[in-house]
Enzyme design. Structure first.
Site, PDB file in Angstrom:
ATOM      1  N   PHE B 240     -17.956   4.849 -19.133  1.00  0.00           N
ATOM      2  CA  PHE B 240     -17.950   3.867 -18.122  1.00  0.00           C
ATOM      3  C   PHE B 240     -19.799   3.577 -17.787  1.00  0.00           C
ATOM      4  CE2 PHE B 240     -14.610   6.501 -16.830  1.00  0.00           C
ATOM      5  CZ  PHE B 240     -13.607   5.570 -17.478  1.00  0.00           C
ATOM      6  N   GLY B 467     -12.748   3.435 -24.730  1.00  0.00           N
ATOM      7  CA  GLY B 467     -11.386   3.196 -24.182  1.00  0.00           C
ATOM      8  C   GLY B 467     -10.996   1.800 -24.218  1.00  0.00           C
ATOM      9  N   ARG B 628     -11.843 -15.966 -24.449  1.00  0.00           N
ATOM     10  CA  ARG B 628     -10.803 -15.685 -25.370  1.00  0.00           C
ATOM     11  C   ARG B 628     -10.203 -14.166 -25.506  1.00  0.00           C
ATOM     12  NH1 ARG B 628     -11.544 -15.262 -31.382  1.00  0.00           N
ATOM     13  NH2 ARG B 628      -9.640 -15.071 -32.134  1.00  0.00           N
ATOM     14  N   ILE B 629      -9.090 -14.031 -25.406  1.00  0.00           N
ATOM     15  CA  ILE B 629      -8.637 -12.538 -25.303  1.00  0.00           C
ATOM     16  C   ILE B 629      -7.864 -12.214 -26.652  1.00  0.00           C
ATOM     17  CG2 ILE B 629      -6.919 -11.067 -24.000  1.00  0.00           C
ATOM     18  CD1 ILE B 629      -9.183 -12.199 -22.267  1.00  0.00           C
ATOM     19  N   ASN B 631      -6.772  -9.183 -27.509  1.00  0.00           N
ATOM     20  CA  ASN B 631      -5.621  -8.307 -27.573  1.00  0.00           C
ATOM     21  C   ASN B 631      -5.072  -8.170 -26.130  1.00  0.00           C
ATOM     22  OD1 ASN B 631      -3.830  -6.080 -26.968  1.00  0.00           O
ATOM     23  ND2 ASN B 631      -4.308  -5.434 -28.885  1.00  0.00           N
ATOM     24  N   GLY B 702     -16.512 -11.133 -22.309  1.00  0.00           N
ATOM     25  CA  GLY B 702     -16.561  -9.790 -21.964  1.00  0.00           C
ATOM     26  C   GLY B 702     -15.719  -9.411 -20.617  1.00  0.00           C
ATOM     27  N   GLY B 704     -14.996  -5.708 -19.493  1.00  0.00           N
ATOM     28  CA  GLY B 704     -15.352  -4.275 -18.944  1.00  0.00           C
ATOM     29  C   GLY B 704     -15.764  -4.495 -17.629  1.00  0.00           C
ATOM     30  N   GLU B 705     -16.783  -5.166 -17.475  1.00  0.00           N
ATOM     31  CA  GLU B 705     -17.544  -5.096 -16.203  1.00  0.00           C
ATOM     32  C   GLU B 705     -16.965  -5.932 -15.141  1.00  0.00           C
ATOM     33  OE1 GLU B 705     -19.898  -2.772 -16.791  1.00  0.00           O
ATOM     34  OE2 GLU B 705     -19.697  -3.048 -18.919  1.00  0.00           O
TER      35      GLU B 705
END
Lengths: 218, 740
Positions: B240, B467, B628-629, B631, B702, B704-705
């Site tokens: 993180f 992760g 876009r995703i 997964n 993005g 994660g944040e």
């Protein structure tokens, strides 16, 4: 394979040997070469190479069964079960997260009960049967390597991200199911709260435990 | 370019490294000896300072060194002078210098490494480390923003329009101060490094989010060429942000290994993690909002102060949110850092925006109450058409849609806005919302792809997977571009000998590395197609490359699938053991021409025990516009995980320092509270999907944040709605809700 000998007799007497002596008699053993992946076997041989005996007779002979394999080792009395597994037996699937019993990453089963391996002195495990994450998948015949239902559920439910707390979560989850603490999601949450997941996968950990409790083989 | 169907990306594939992780076979930093990669490892245990400021007057190592099995005790007394070539890593603060290990007698903070004991076993090293006696000439450290160790560092300033005039004319003016306490990442895996020298070449197995940074750092510290250092890090047990920098213990492991002429493993303890890595800094955010009668912001003032160390000036994007989130013609922003006798703060998930959004989105909620307006409506009235800070268009911004979808899902319309109107027995129930934004960072990355004669492929980039699922998502992108099924593609990462990657942080991995992987694998596929169409023996001989596509490892004409051949046939006939391509991605001027951010609308419902002040989260729901995703399964986990982190930020996380000596009193996982399973009932996320090709070639923004941003203010706002009490300090504790 210095940390293991082939004698399976639980009553065998382990003579008081120095670590160096012990090493010299077993270092060439390679008992596990045919059993384990060569990289692991090499790692195990390495894990004890060059170790020094603790000073002042502070070691004990220990006989403990881990994942069905009997190990007879001389351990520094200060060694935790966690460090025995990770640093001596090369079983690093059991994780060190806090070394203070607060995070659950080191959860293993000792005589079928979940314990924090970091708070358990190795010498307390004399004669005990320890199950770690490495011993959970089937290890016999045609089902060899087949994952435990909870391991499968963790993959299917994506119940982990970094994977570091995962072995502890799974061992805890196996016990949680056996204990019958899976009556509801709330109950699972409560009984799985000794295992911290910093990636925050709790929702899916509960999904996985629920799935395995409902249908999977134990 | 040849057209290619891309069936793997977008599917909820389970993790390709899942089996390794659920069987305990994934090798994390401290485990590579057990996995056979390095032999004869000795154990290093670090001794840390027990004063917060001062000088070391003596180190008595006799008892420690006398222990059987101790190889060496190293401190500034006997450590060699290290070159510490001038170097600033990408994740390093722009000003100041990294802490140098064992190079002088100064103590800059409590918990600073002052010695390392190297021994044959961990038990011996531990015991010996406890026998090292260090004496100090100690002073009282400055550990509080209110009483700094020196003058504040130069402020960062931003102004647009005429703030003072706009505030004078504002219909409503609101002045508030919000505070956030220090937070530690506490990844489950403690930081660890194994170092081995082979002559003047150094190999380290390290917990790092960027192998190239560790490589460069060690090369600088030891004054050796970067090419002499190899860093290996295939698995990272959470980070993180904590594993972005090359921390002192990494250098200590390498130094110890050189001194004892053996590989050395140094694993920080959980306690040492609190001062051996970094943290999210204590921040005080003063905000002034001016608005007209219709709720349109006319002016905002942001006065931000945050802690840093005396030796480095750490700054994060604390000003980003105030500049661009809401349409505001007049903005003034000041960001100061205050030096304290502490170790340097660092990037922690959502660095900057996570803190700033707490202040701004709380203040917006307060403003909504001042105006008697629905808090979502207030935000909609301040939705900008262009980036208010630069005037450039957004690549995509679907925040309105995020709120629309979220409102419907949680039934926002049924909400009675009056505080303290909804109860469930002793529990007061409240709901709150907040906006989440995070800048889409992109950076140059390269990759290498090899198509083997057996029809499988290997793709490499020296990135990381702490992760989010880099292994899996990159495999999906690669499989589609090469035209193989996922199981036939192997993506490798975490080795400095692989093509370079930017830091695995700041939510830039998918955009940057993903685009590089796609480019590389497109090149590989085109190379194979070129080989086929030029090969007289190929069924595709003489066809136009653009008409050829590859699916399931078979090249064929798009309009005539029967005409084609497999990769194996092509390579075998041409006596090729493999085809190889290198490619990459470099961001272009789209970074300046467009404002690109991920967005989210975060909804929270809490229950607060009227008598006890207990806060229980009942629901957190986030709706995200993140492009876009690749997964959906993994993205869902990442969002839920980020929101869980946000719950910790809102209600639990707080690193407590004893002002007398600078000691962190809760440097463990029992007293530094993080969410446990019982704390997390109903957390869910929705991605709007989409495809932002302006942002980057693979259309992602993005994840994660952005998923931690906005959670804390949504919860704080829900607590207000439940209780009528506005708490302006995080975390919101029982004490803050009782009394008065």
């Amino acid at each position: 394979m210095s940390a293991e000998i082939s004698n399976d007799d639980p009553d065998v007497e382990v003579p008081e040997v120095s670590r160096r002596g012990f090493l010299s008699t077993t270092a060439a053993g390679g008992v596990a070469a045919g059993v384990l992946p060569s990289s692991l076997a090499a790692g195990r041989a390495d894990a004890s190479a060059g170790r020094a005996a603790p000073s002042g007779g502070q070691s004990s002979a220990l006989s403990v069964t881990v994942n069905g394999r009997r190990h007879q080792v001389t351990v520094d009395n200060r060694t935790s079960l966690l460090d025995l597994l990770r640093e001596r037996l090369a079983l690093t699937g059991t994780k060190k997260g806090c070394d203070q019993g607060a995070c659950g990453a080191c959860t293993v089963l000792v005589d079928d009960r979940r314990v924090n391996a970091c708070l358990t002195l190795a010498v307390r495990c004399e004669g005990a049967e320890v199950t770690t994450i490495e011993g959970l998948a089937a290890q016999d015949g045609e089902r060899d390597g087949e994952l435990h239902a909870l391991q499968r559920a963790f993959i299917e439910q994506d119940a982990f991200q970094c994977g570091y707390c995962t072995p502890g979560q799974i061992m805890s989850g196996v016990a949680c199911i056996r204990e019958g603490h899976t009556g509801s999601r709330e109950e699972i949450r409560e009984w799985m709260s000794g295992n911290i997941c910093r990636c925050g996968c709790y929702v899916k950990i509960v999904n996985a435990v629920e799935q395995a409790a409902r249908g999977g083989r134990d | 370019m040849t057209r290619q169907t891309r069936p793997a990306a977008g599917t909820p594939l389970s993790r390709v490294d899942g089996r390794l992780k659920v069987t305990g076979q994934a090798a994390y930093a401290a485990e590579h000896d057990a996995h056979g990669a390095v032999r004869g490892v000795a154990h290093g245990v670090i001794v840390t300072s027990t004063v917060g400021r001062g000088r070391i007057t003596g180190i008595d190592t006799r008892a420690a060194a006398g222990q059987r099995g101790v190889l060496k005790v190293i401190s500034h007394v006997n450590a060699p002078e290290l070159p510490y070539r001038p170097w600033r890593g990408v994740p390093d603060p722009a000003r100041g210098e990294r802490l140098r290990v064992f190079q002088d007698d100064r103590v800059r903070f409590f918990g600073q490494p002052v010695a390392v004991v190297v021994a044959e076993t961990l038990e011996i090293a531990w015991h010996a480390a406890s026998l090292v006696r260090v004496s100090y000439d100690a002073g009282r450290p400055a550990t509080d923003l209110a009483s700094p160790a020196g003058e504040p560092n130069e402020s960062e300033n931003y102004t647009r329009g005429n703030v003072d005039q706009a505030l004078r004319q504002a219909h409503v003016r609101l002045d508030r101060t919000y505070r956030l306490q220090r937070e530690h990442h506490n990844p489950m895996e403690t930081h660890a490094t194994i170092a081995r020298w082979d002559g003047d070449r150094l190999t380290v197995w390290d917990k790092t989010q960027i192998v190239l940074n560790t490589r460069a750092g060690l090369a600088a510290d030891f004054g050796i060429p970067e090419a002499s250092v190899r860093v290996i890090s295939p698995f990272v047990g959470g980070a993180f942000g904590s594993a972005l920098r090359c921390w002192p213990h990494v250098t200590i492991a390498a130094l110890a290994a050189r001194e004892v002429r053996r590989p050395v493993k140094v694993a920080l303890t959980r306690k040492q993690m609190y001062t051996g890595t970094g943290f999210r800094p204590v921040t005080e955010y003063k905000i002034t909002l001016g608005a007209d009668q219709r709720g349109r912001l006319t002016a905002t003032v942001h006065d931000i102060r945050a802690e840093t160390s005396t030796y480095e000036d750490y700054r994060e994007g604390l000003g980003d949110v105030g500049r661009m989130t809401h349409a505001t013609p007049n903005v003034r922003l000041t960001y100061r850092t205050v030096p304290l006798d502490i170790n340097t703060p660092t990037w922690m998930r959502g660095p900057g925006p996570a803190t700033a959004a707490y202040a701004i989105e709380s203040a917006m909620d307060e403003l909504a109450y001042e105006l008697g307006m629905d808090p979502i409506e207030l935000r909609m009235r301040n939705e900008p058409d262009r980036d208010p800070s630069t005037g450039v268009p957004f690549s995509t911004r679907r925040l309105r849609e995020c709120f629309r979808v979220g409102s419907r899902t949680v039934g926002w319309d049924r909400r009675n806005p009056r505080p303290r109107t909804n109860r469930d027995g002793n529990w007061l129930i409240g709901t709150g919302v907040a906006v989440a934004t995070y800048h889409t960072a992109r950076a140059a990355a390269q990759a290498l792809a090899r198509l083997h004669a057996d029809g499988t492929a290997t793709v490499q980039c020296g990135t990381s997977d702490m992760g989010p699922g880099t292994y899996t998502s990159m495999t999906q992108v690669a499989a589609d571009a090469i035209g193989l099924q996922v199981p036939r593609v192997r993506f490798q990462l975490g080795d400095s000998s692989m093509p370079p990657s930017p830091p695995h942080g700041g939510s830039m991995t998918m955009a940057s590395v993903g685009s590089a992987v796609q480019d590389t694998c497109d090149k590989l596929r085109r190379q194979a197609i070129a080989l086929a169409v030029q090969d007289p023996r190929s069924p595709l001989h003489g066809t136009t490359p653009d008409d050829v596509t590859v699916a399931n490892g078979r090249l064929h004409l798009r309009d005539n699938p029967a005409r084609g051949e497999t990769y194996q046939q092509l390579l075998a006939r041409n006596n090729r053991t493999y085809l190889e391509a290198r490619g990459g991605y470099t961001p272009g001027d789209e970074v300046e021409r467009f404002s690109t951010h991920a967005y989210g609308a975060v909804f929270a419902q809490v229950a607060v025990d009227e008598h006890l002040g207990l806060v229980r989260v009942r629901q957190v729901h986030g709706v995200y516009d993140a492009g876009r995703i690749i997964n959906p399964k993994l993205a869902d986990s990442q969002a839920i995980g980020g929101m869980v982190g946000g719950i910790g930020m809102a209600l639990l996380e707080h690193t407590i320092t004893d002002p007398r000596d600078g000691r962190i009193v809760n440097a463990n996982m029992a007293d530094y509270l993080v969410p446990t399973n019982a704390d997390i009932p109903n957390v869910s996320a929705i991605y709007l999907g989409g495809d932002d090709r302006t942002a980057d070639p693979i259309g992602v923004k993005g994840l994660g944040e952005v998923v931690i941003v906005g959670v804390a203010p949504a919860i704080a706002n829900a607590v207000f709605h439940a209780t009528g009490r506005r708490v302006r300090d995080l975390p919101i504790t029982i004490e803050s809700l009782l009394g008065g």
